[in-house]
Design a protein around this motif. Structure first.
Motif, PDB file in Angstrom:
ATOM      1  N   SER A 236      50.842  47.181  36.347  1.00 35.47           N
ATOM      2  CA  SER A 236      51.397  46.052  37.087  1.00 35.47           C
ATOM      3  C   SER A 236      52.692  46.395  37.808  1.00 35.47           C
ATOM      4  N   GLY A 243      48.344  41.297  39.732  1.00 35.16           N
ATOM      5  CA  GLY A 243      47.181  40.435  39.748  1.00 35.16           C
ATOM      6  C   GLY A 243      45.882  41.117  39.353  1.00 35.16           C
ATOM      7  N   ARG A 245      45.478  42.799  36.567  1.00 33.86           N
ATOM      8  CA  ARG A 245      45.395  42.670  35.115  1.00 33.86           C
ATOM      9  C   ARG A 245      44.761  43.905  34.482  1.00 33.86           C
TER      10      ARG A 245
END
Length: 390
Positions: A236, A243, A245
């Protein structure tokens, strides 16, 4: 039915950072012109080669389940990265777990390690979700109070004072959110000494590993105490992939396999095409990471110099991460929550209150420089006007 939610949730508040984001969105919906320095994510786009790898995977139909441990190619890339960058030697087959976010890796690790009555020592100030995750796992978070006067240094005495017979885990975060501190060799030695003395498991959150300044070395506890250390990291912050993940957990096979059970019975696995993109990120995106770091370095200088020019504000240079954690006790509004609310209402500058990060943060606020130089300059000008207009 009188009981509507589990009793353990009584000790858990909403995430302060998520709640702040909600309020910012509400204010913007009314037309408020805000400068947001609360963001916990890079303002850069994901490197192009990473995105292209995901698009190619989608077009190739890589949209089904992967093994719960993660795709073998990504696990091998992670194991190679840990060996080369961190001195951590784990098996790709059983020492790495790919997770849908580093946050989930932390939660799976804590859930798999803790029983009711266990305690977790957390140096404080620390990230807002650590204590909440421990409580959700049914255990008790215990802050090890770091002294702002020493620059929030970790000492053996501070950690030892927080340990009890119920202590099971010691949680370490370097580079640190929110302080920007990086654990040095003496601090790591203190952590390792206490962990070995009491046979504690160390969970080392290294999500900001690649965002560090002045050639400061990153030290991983697992390089020295692998048998009792779980390392958490992800994509991240380093690759602007919040976004997407995608994160991972690495360590001894038995502890990783325990966390695997949590993943298997909750989210099953990370998205397959995201994992393919993650493999590209590890293997081909170093120049993009270095470009982001160069921009953060310039922004750090701008923000820290500007903060130290404000009346009543003092700010140490962060050693890592993209956060500044100034002391605002000399402004006449010495509580970080009150100060952040004042700056939001009167200056239109969004920052995160220091108290959200636990004891030790009460006279501080956190400002993110994952924002453009224009935004940083605007925020400093607005803060200066508000402070001098008191």
């Amino acid at each position: 039915m009188a009981k509507r939610a589990a009793h353990r949730l009584a000790a858990v508040e909403r995430s302060a950072t998520v709640a702040l984001l909600d309020r910012v969105q509400q204010l913007r919906a009314t037309g408020a012109a805000l400068v947001d320095l609360s963001r916990g994510e890079p303002d850069f786009v994901t490197p192009g080669e990473v995105t292209e790898a995901a698009v190619a995977a989608l077009r190739a139909g890589r949209t089904h389940y992967s093994p719960s441990r993660g795709l073998p190619a990504l696990r091998e890339a992670i194991a190679a990265k840990l060996s080369a960058d961190n001195g951590i030697v784990v098996g790709a087959a059983d020492g790495v777990l790919v997770t849908p976010s580093a946050k989930l890796a932390l939660y799976a690790a804590l859930t798999s390690l803790l029983d009711p009555g266990d305690e977790v020592v957390i140096p404080s100030p620390g990230w807002v979700s650590y204590a909440a995750m421990v409580s959700l796992a049914g255990a008790a978070p215990v802050p090890a109070l770091l002294d702002p006067a020493t620059g929030f240094r970790i000492t053996e005495g501070v950690i030892e004072a927080a340990v009890t017979p119920a202590t099971r885990v010691l949680l370490l975060n370097s580079p640190n959110n929110p302080t920007g501190r990086m654990t040095d060799a003496a601090e790591l030695d203190a952590v390792l000494t206490v962990a070995r003395r009491h046979d504690l498991v160390i969970i080392s959150d290294e999500i900001y590993e690649h965002i560090r300044y002045d050639d400061r070395p990153h030290l991983s506890p697992a390089a020295y105490f692998l048998e009792n250390t779980l390392t958490v990291n992800g994509f991240s912050k380093s690759h602007a992939m919040t976004g997407w993940r995608l994160g991972y957990l690495a360590g001894p096979a038995d502890l990783v396999s325990a966390a695997l059970k949590v993943q298997e019975h909750s989210v099953s696995c990370a998205a397959t095409f995201t994992q393919i993109a993650g493999t590209t990120a590890l293997e081909d995106s170093r120049p993009a990471v270095e470009e982001m770091l160069s921009a953060y370095t310039a922004r750090r200088a701008l923000l820290v110099e500007g903060l130290n020019s404000l009346p009543g504000v003092t700010c140490a240079r962060p050693e890592g991460s993209f956060y500044a954690f100034p002391d605002i006790s000399g402004t006449g509004v010495p509580d970080g929550s009150d100060f952040a609310e004042w700056m939001l209402d009167d200056a239109g500058v969004v920052m995160t209150p220091g108290p959200a990060f636990g004891a030790g943060g009460h006279a501080h606020v956190r400002l993110s420089f994952a924002a453009s130089e224009n935004e940083l300059t605007q925020a400093l000008e607005r803060m200066d006007k508000a402070l001098r207009g008191r």
